[in-house]
Every structure is written in C-alpha cells, then in structure tokens.
Motif scaffolding. Structure first.
Motif, PDB file in Angstrom:
ATOM      1  N   ALA A 651       0.709  -1.274   0.079  1.00 19.83           N
ATOM      2  CA  ALA A 651       0.154  -0.105   0.036  1.00 19.83           C
ATOM      3  C   ALA A 651       0.737   1.164   0.152  1.00 19.83           C
ATOM      4  CB  ALA A 651      -1.098  -0.125   1.263  1.00 19.83           C
ATOM      5  N   GLY A 652       2.033   1.034   0.717  1.00 18.35           N
ATOM      6  CA  GLY A 652       2.719   2.472   0.731  1.00 18.35           C
ATOM      7  C   GLY A 652       3.409   2.684  -0.700  1.00 18.35           C
ATOM      8  N   VAL A 653       3.912   1.529  -1.222  1.00 19.52           N
ATOM      9  CA  VAL A 653       4.508   1.735  -2.705  1.00 19.52           C
ATOM     10  C   VAL A 653       3.554   2.236  -3.508  1.00 19.52           C
ATOM     11  CG1 VAL A 653       5.564   0.554  -4.534  1.00 19.52           C
ATOM     12  CG2 VAL A 653       6.425   0.091  -2.444  1.00 19.52           C
ATOM     13  N   LEU A 654       2.208   1.756  -3.504  1.00 16.72           N
ATOM     14  CA  LEU A 654       1.262   2.305  -4.410  1.00 16.72           C
ATOM     15  C   LEU A 654       0.980   3.714  -4.146  1.00 16.72           C
ATOM     16  CD1 LEU A 654      -1.404  -0.622  -4.379  1.00 16.72           C
ATOM     17  CD2 LEU A 654       0.413  -0.092  -6.095  1.00 16.72           C
ATOM     18  N   ALA A 704      11.318  -1.944  -1.518  1.00 19.96           N
ATOM     19  CA  ALA A 704      10.805  -1.849  -0.167  1.00 19.96           C
ATOM     20  C   ALA A 704      10.503  -3.123   0.515  1.00 19.96           C
ATOM     21  CB  ALA A 704       9.197  -1.357  -0.606  1.00 19.96           C
ATOM     22  N   LEU A 705      10.708  -4.251  -0.290  1.00 20.85           N
ATOM     23  CA  LEU A 705      10.530  -5.428   0.637  1.00 20.85           C
ATOM     24  C   LEU A 705      11.905  -5.789   0.980  1.00 20.85           C
ATOM     25  CD1 LEU A 705       8.114  -7.510  -2.016  1.00 20.85           C
ATOM     26  CD2 LEU A 705       7.598  -6.761   0.401  1.00 20.85           C
ATOM     27  N   ASP A 706      13.166  -5.521   0.357  1.00 16.17           N
ATOM     28  CA  ASP A 706      14.408  -5.868   0.835  1.00 16.17           C
ATOM     29  C   ASP A 706      14.763  -4.911   1.889  1.00 16.17           C
ATOM     30  OD1 ASP A 706      15.480  -3.716  -0.631  1.00 16.17           O
ATOM     31  OD2 ASP A 706      16.088  -5.182  -2.444  1.00 16.17           O
ATOM     32  N   GLY A 707      14.122  -3.806   2.131  1.00 12.45           N
ATOM     33  CA  GLY A 707      14.504  -2.672   3.040  1.00 12.45           C
ATOM     34  C   GLY A 707      15.419  -1.525   2.341  1.00 12.45           C
ATOM     35  N   SER A 708      15.631  -1.583   1.135  1.00 16.54           N
ATOM     36  CA  SER A 708      16.435  -0.345   0.562  1.00 16.54           C
ATOM     37  C   SER A 708      15.569   0.789   0.170  1.00 16.54           C
ATOM     38  CB  SER A 708      17.118  -0.807  -0.713  1.00 16.54           C
ATOM     39  OG  SER A 708      16.172  -1.382  -1.761  1.00 16.54           O
ATOM     40  N   LEU A 709      14.427   0.817   0.361  1.00 16.65           N
ATOM     41  CA  LEU A 709      13.391   1.713  -0.113  1.00 16.65           C
ATOM     42  C   LEU A 709      12.480   1.932   1.297  1.00 16.65           C
ATOM     43  CD1 LEU A 709      12.133   4.019  -1.664  1.00 16.65           C
ATOM     44  CD2 LEU A 709      10.505   2.433  -2.530  1.00 16.65           C
ATOM     45  N   ASP A 710      12.849   3.168   1.972  1.00 16.39           N
ATOM     46  CA  ASP A 710      12.055   3.421   3.349  1.00 16.39           C
ATOM     47  C   ASP A 710      10.808   4.120   2.917  1.00 16.39           C
ATOM     48  OD1 ASP A 710      11.180   4.197   5.728  1.00 16.39           O
ATOM     49  OD2 ASP A 710      13.194   4.785   6.556  1.00 16.39           O
TER      50      ASP A 710
END
Length: 817
Positions: A651-654, A704-710
C-alpha cells in the motif's frame, strides 16, 4: 476607471481626521446596516468636498460619486469611486491635489478625470462604466455639470437599450458561469454570483430604461440583507472581500447576532433566490419587449411593467389579437409562458396550481409571474387526501425532468411549494456542510427527481420513484438520522397525497433505505453471503429492488461528481444483480473459480524467482497504457512470496506512485509446491496523470520488500511538504468493528478518516503488526473523507474473537493518530 494605491501617510492633510471619524462610526453599536452605509457615504462626502475646496478647483468643474458610492452606500471596505468632471482645460496638478490626501489617508480610491464628452464616450464604449454613471451623484463643484452628465447618460442608456440590455444580460450570464449561483454555494461570492448584489444593480439599470421593471416585493430587502452580511464580512476579516468563506461564517454570524452559520447561510440563500428569481422574470420581460420592437412578436407599448396584471402584462397593450394556445384545463400558453385561461377560477379549482405547473413543465415553459401571484393569492388548499388528479399532476411535473426546475423555482418564490408540502419548509434553503454536495437540501431533492425522471422506464412504478426522489432527504433538519426521520415524515405525506397503504409502505422503505445500496456496495464484500442477505431482507421484492436501485443512482448523480463514478456504479450494479438473483430463486454466489491464466503465470514466476511479479490490466480488455484516470481504474495483479508486512508495504509503494486503491482482494496459492504465494488482486487508479510503468512499480516493490526503500520516510516527507488545511479542523478518525451480522466468515473493520497520502499504508502496517490477515478491502473516498472496510481473519482464516477485534481496531485507531 483606474484604481491606484499609494503608501499610507496618516499625517496627510485631512486623512487623520477622516480615518478617526470613520473608526468611531464603525464602532458605534447603534449604527448598523443601511444607516451605517449611508453615514459612511456622508462622512466621505464631507471629506472629499473639503479636499475639493482646498485644492482650489476652478468653476466649470465638479466632483461626482459613481457606482455604489454614488448610490450613497459604502461598506466598511468599499472603494471611493469618484469622477472629477471638467469643462475645457484644467491645471494638471488639480487632480493630484485631491487624490493624494485620499491616498495618504489610507482610503482605497477608484478615480477618473474626464470632460462630459469624454465620460459619455467612455460610457458608450464600456458597459460597466455606463452602469457606474447611472448612479452618478453630485459631491462638490458645479451641480449643473453633474446634472447635465446624469441626464445625458440616462438618455443614452434609454436610447441604446435595445443594444445595451442584451450586452448586460450576457455580462450577467458570464458572471453566473464564473461564480456560480449564490443560492447554493457553501462559500458564496455575495457580489458576483448569480443572485448577488451585482444582479440587484443590473435590475435597477433595467428599470432605468423604462422598458421593464423587476418584481419589487422583497427585492430591496433581499439586497439590503446581502449588503449587511457583506458589511459584517468586511468588519470580521478586515479585508475588502466578497467571498463568505467557511472559516469566516461563524464570526460573521456572531457579528450580525445570528444564532449560527447555518442560519446565516440560509439568510444568504433566501435573499439570493429573491434576487435571482426577480432577474429571471425581468429578463423574460425584456426579451418579449425587445422581440416586439424588432418585429419578431406581438407589439407592445413602450412601458412594459409586467408584474401587476393577471394572466398578461398589465402595461403590454396588444395591437391586435392575443395568441393563446391551450395547454390544459384552465391553462394556456401566451408570450412563451403558461398563464391562466380567462375562464380559470383558482378559488373553485384546488388542483389548478399543480395542473398549471405540470402543463408548463411538459411544454418546456415556465409559469408567468402574474399567474403564480394569482394562484398564491386565490388558490384553495388541496383537500386531504389529495384527489387522484393532484397526485398525477405532481408526478407529471416531476417527470418533465429539467423543465421542472424553473416552474418549481417560480412556485417556491411565491410560497406555493410549502403550501402543497408543509414539511418542505424545514429543508428549504437548508445548507449542506459537505463538500460532496453541490446543492442545498431542497434543490438537491428537486435535482434528484430530475435525474429520476430519466430512469422511469427502468421501473414498474415510475410515480413512486419520482415521489421518493423528491422526498428522500425530507428528514434533514430533524434530530437524529435523517433517513429514519424521513421515513416517519414520508408516511404522513404519502397518506395526505392519497397513496394507499401498500404504496405508502414502499415510499417509506425507499426513503428509509435510500443510502443502503451504495453504503453496502462500497463497504461490504459482495462475495460474502451476509452482504446479499442484508439487501434482500431490506427490499423484500424485486420491484422494490429496482426502485431502490434507480433511486440510489438518481440521488448520487444529483449530489455531485464525488458521490458517483463508474466504479461505484459497477459495485452497486454487481450487488443488485446478486440480490436480484437471490430474490428470483437463483444462486447469487458462484463458486470460486480457478486462478486465471495470468494469475497462475504471475504466481509461478514469483514462486520461482522469489521476487514480486505484477501486471496492470485495464478494464474491458483495454491496454493499461491507454487507460485514463477514469473512476473505473485498472486491475493490479501482484504475486509475492508470503512474508510479514506485505499489506502495509505494498500500500505504501502504491501511495508513493500516487495510485488510489479502490478495492483489494487476497488469495493464497502454492503453484509449484515450493511454499505459499500471496496473490493480491487490487483495483487502482491514478490520482492524476498517467499510470506508472509496471517495471518501475515492480522495482520499487522489490526495494521496499528488501528494505532499501524506506516507504514510511518517503511518505512522511511528501506529507510534510503538502499544503496544510488552515482554519478548518479535521475530525479525528473513527475505527469500529461492524456487527457480527456484517459477515459470517470474517470480522469487518470500518474506518472513516480524512483522506491523505499513505492512509492505506498506515492502516496496512497496523493490521500487519496485529497479525491478522486481510481477506478483502473495500476503499471509498467521498470528497475529502475515506470510508474503508477491511474483512480480516485470524491466521486460521476464521473471524476474530470479539476482544481480539476490539484490540485490532484500537491499534489501527492509534496508528492513524
């Protein structure tokens, strides 16, 4: 004229005395309204007259007030509109010796310097300048010069009326298009909107042509009321503003001694309707006069004051026979209006008012002003219950669609509507403090009936649809839920109208449940048997379902664009189809189908690679690249190996990609026996602009899933950069657990909050942290408010225990702040 400003110098000649006297005048508690406006004008008169004398103005000059100042009406922040009139040459420094002390005194000045011939030429070229000069008033100097200018300007205005009045009508129409109708706006422009002070000035200008005059009953009082509110707005804000903003309304109401802002707005709307209706009547009269002068209609005398006679213009003297075309019993068409036949007897025919209204609307006409006045004065009240003909004529009037509106407005202006429907008084001119609504309550009801008129072929009982549309919000203005109050009121109204018990029960059901379909369709899972059971229990029969379906659409489309969309229509249609199938004895719950080939492909790809796989597919088989940000949106299918925190992260990426989620579903697959893959099927739409590229969206999901995008930090930065809502408090969010009857297979959380970037992300994170699974989500945005429903289960796929459901709701509430 040219408006100029100059740095204020309180020490300028005369400025300090004038400013101090003006401040004292505005502070006098007993001096308000028209008396204060006149006193402000007199104070300015004395000051400007003194400045004119001190400037040493020679003979052959005059200082003239024009526009609102010329009428002797100054609001607290009005400009001083002044013309220095002169014959022959004058010292070029003379105007400055008058204007500079005004600027130095801090007053706003709109000024010009002209000879009578120049003023006349400017008026001939500029309609607004000519309108200002119609109100010219002598201040100082040679009074004969001012009198000659007034006479010349009035003579030119009357001689050029055939050209000028169409220009004035076009100017009024352009203003109305630009600023809207004062009678319905939540933040109205008191001067420029239709029905505002500019229109009142235009009506006075029409009267000055001697061709037509407006209905005068209550007209000047309506203008005075708007001027009083404008004065209070100036004093409250300290600005020369004409827009009554939401954040100013409580203070303006207090300034005027009005109980609250809703009563203040109702006073604005009532005054605006008086002026607006007077304008409509007057412009029709002008059109008849000008058509006759141009040889396109029946010839009339030069003086046409059309508002005192019965059935025809009292001042319009026909040279030849009057053309009358029968419309209905006792009703004829004359001069493009419906009027009473010579044989009509309102005192002996109680249905005549409704018959005339229905006949006019069906013919695409309005009812003549004199006819409406006569009906208001002479018509007998309808007996109770109404005769069958009265009920049929009301339905015929409403069934005319758009043509019903001017007839309704004419009857409303003379009190005929509240005489027919006494309960109408509570909703008349009642504001709706909701950005979703375009109209006041009463106009919304009429607009809903207009929309319903286009749907009468869809239902077996169009009469019930039209009456329900007219009365569905009649409970607004009463304490409690307006649908429940409306059910009680409509039962009484239906009996008075002569409906039998069965029809009365149907009308009561429609009013009580006019929001049920759209609320259920947007907040409940249509695949859940409890959802369809709810609707079938409410409507009971297929005819009731089709009536409620049509009323729902009419109500929503009449509310405004934020209340209805292709997406909402699809949801409602789907729910109605399933409820209809159940009522007809068919199976409304088709078995869950196997995954589509595309879903299977994505699940296999995600299982093999361990990273997200997604596709964006437009509705109706269109390519996603061709999809516009239309409310239907596109289908986002996303396959991801199961892991914690998925809902909030996705939801955050969207949200970062400015995609609005309208619905979300989730299922679990194990396509290659390597472990579960979550298949998310979401309907999304771009907030604006184009949809993002699938490759970019997929890349950001991986990051986002691997943590490199906050995601949380990015959303917080964007939220901090967004403009703040100033002066308008935002109600706190509400998170509630729906009753157990909402679903037998899941717990339903209802969330209502102010819509904001990342709202779904925060909700998803809270649900992920709570350890619940989201089976489906139904997201709806109404104006600035999000109304969402989440179907959640425990890890075993069962509804949450009551205490656990309350803990999850509290956690979501806390996450929203």
């Amino acid at each position: 004229m040219t408006t100029e400003t100059h740095p204020a110098d309180p020490g300028g000649p005369g400025g300090t005395d004038y400013a101090a006297a003006r401040t004292r005048l505005l502070a006098e508690p007993g001096c308000t309204g028209a008396a204060r406006r006149a006193a402000l004008a007199r104070l300015a008169d004395g000051w400007l007259g003194g400045l004119y004398a001190e400037a040493g103005a020679p003979p052959g000059t005059a200082l003239v007030a024009v526009g609102g100042y010329g009428r002797g009406e100054l609001s607290p922040r009005s400009d001083l509109d002044v013309l220095l009139l002169h014959e022959g040459r004058i010292d070029s420094s003379l105007p400055e010796r008058i204007w500079y002390p005004v600027w130095d005194g801090g007053a706003a000045l709109d000024h010009a310097v002209r000879t009578p011939a120049e003023a006349r030429a400017v008026a001939a070229a500029d309609l607004k300048a000519q309108l200002g000069l119609l109100d010219a008033r002598h201040l100082a100097g040679d009074p004969a010069l001012t009198a000659a200018l007034r006479s010349t300007v009035l003579a030119d205005w009357r001689a050029g009326a055939a050209k000028r009045l169409p220009e004035l009508q076009e100017l009024c129409a352009e203003r109305a298009e630009r600023h809207g109708e004062l009678s319905f706006l939540l933040e109205p422009d008191l001067k420029e909107a239709k029905g505002g002070l500019r229109d009142w000035t235009a009506l006075n200008a029409i009267a000055a042509t001697w061709l037509a005059d407006a209905p005068r009953d209550g007209l000047d009082e309506a203008a005075a009321r708007l001027a009083d509110i404008r004065d209070a707005l100036h004093l409250t804000t300290g600005r020369a503003t004409e827009r009554l903003g939401l954040h100013d309304q409580d203070q303006v109401a207090a300034q005027l001694g009005v109980l609250d802002a809703d009563i203040l707005l109702r006073q604005v709307y009532e005054a605006a309707r008086t002026i607006s209706y007077a304008g409509d009547v007057t412009w029709r009269a002008v059109g008849r006069v000008l058509a006759a002068r141009g040889g396109r209609g029946r010839r009339v005398s030069r003086l046409a004051f059309p508002f005192t006679g019965v059935g025809r213009s009292a001042g319009a003297v026909a040279r030849g026979a009057v053309d009358r075309r029968p419309l209905a019993e006792g009703v004829v068409e004359q001069d493009g209006e419906a009027v009473l036949a010579q044989s009509a007897r309102p005192a002996q025919d109680p249905v005549l008012s409704l018959r005339a209204a229905a006949a006019a609307a069906q013919a695409g006409l309005t009812v003549g002003h004199a006819t409406v006045r006569r009906l208001a004065a002479e018509a007998r009240p309808l007996p109770v219950p109404w005769p069958d003909e009265a009920r049929e004529q009301l339905v015929t009037l409403l069934g005319a669609g758009e043509a019903c509106i001017p007839v309704w407005e004419a009857y409303e202006a003379e009190g005929l509507i509240t005489r027919l429907l006494p309960d109408w008084e509570r909703v008349r001119c009642r504001p709706q403090r909701n950005a979703v609504h375009r109209w006041t309550v009463d106009r919304h009801l009429v607009e809903t009936a207009v929309k319903a008129a286009a749907m009468t072929r869809r239902v077996a009982r169009p009469d019930l649809l039209l009456v329900a549309a007219l009365l569905h919000d009649i409970g607004k203005g009463w304490p409690g839920d307006h649908s429940e109050a409306g059910e009680v009121i409509v039962r009484d109204v239906a009996v008075r109208m002569g409906f039998d018990k069965t029809d009365t029960d149907t009308l009561a059901l429609l009013v009580r449940h006019h929001l049920t379909l759209v609320d259920t369709a947007t907040r409940r899972d249509p695949d859940d048997p409890a959802t369809v059971d709810l609707i079938t229990k409410v409507v009971g029969t297929l005819p009731h379902l089709e009536l409620l379906h049509a009323l729902t659409e009419a109500d929503a489309t009449a509310t405004g664009p934020a209340a209805w969309s292709s997406w909402r229509a699809t949801l409602v249609d789907r729910l109605v189809d399933r409820a209809g199938a159940q009522l007809a004895g068919a199976d409304p719950y088709p078995a869950d189908g196997e995954p589509t080939a595309e879903q299977e492909r994505l699940a296999v790809e995600a299982a093999r690679t361990g990273v997200p796989a997604l596709s964006l597919l437009a509705h109706a088989g269109q390519d996603a690249a061709d999809e516009t940000p239309e409310p239907m949106g596109v289908e986002l299918t996303l396959a991801i190996p199961d892991q914690p925190g998925l809902l909030g992260t996705v939801a955050g990426v969207l949200a970062l990609h400015r995609l609005t989620v309208r619905a979300a579903g989730l299922r679990e697959l194990d396509p290659i026996g390597a472990g579960p893959v979550l298949l998310l099927s979401w309907t999304v739409a771009a907030e604006y602009g184009e949809l993002p590229e699938a490759a970019r969206l997929r890349a950001d999901l991986r990051r986002a899933l691997d943590g490199s995008l906050d995601v949380a930090r990015k959303l917080a930065e964007r939220d901090a950069a967004a403009p703040r809502r100033r002066g308008i408090p935002t109600p706190p969010p509400v998170v509630a657990v729906a009753p157990g009857t909402a679903s037998s297979t899941a717990t339903v959380l209802e969330i209502r909050a102010h819509d904001a970037p990342g709202l779904l992300h925060r909700i998803g994170r809270a649900l992920d942290t709570a350890g619940v699974r989201v089976r489906t989500a139904h997201v709806s945005t109404l104006g600035a408010d999000a109304v969402d429903a989440f179907y959640v289960t425990d890890t075993a796929g069962l509804p949450l225990a009551p205490d656990a459901a309350l803990r999850v709701a509290a956690a979501v509430q806390e996450s929203l702040g």
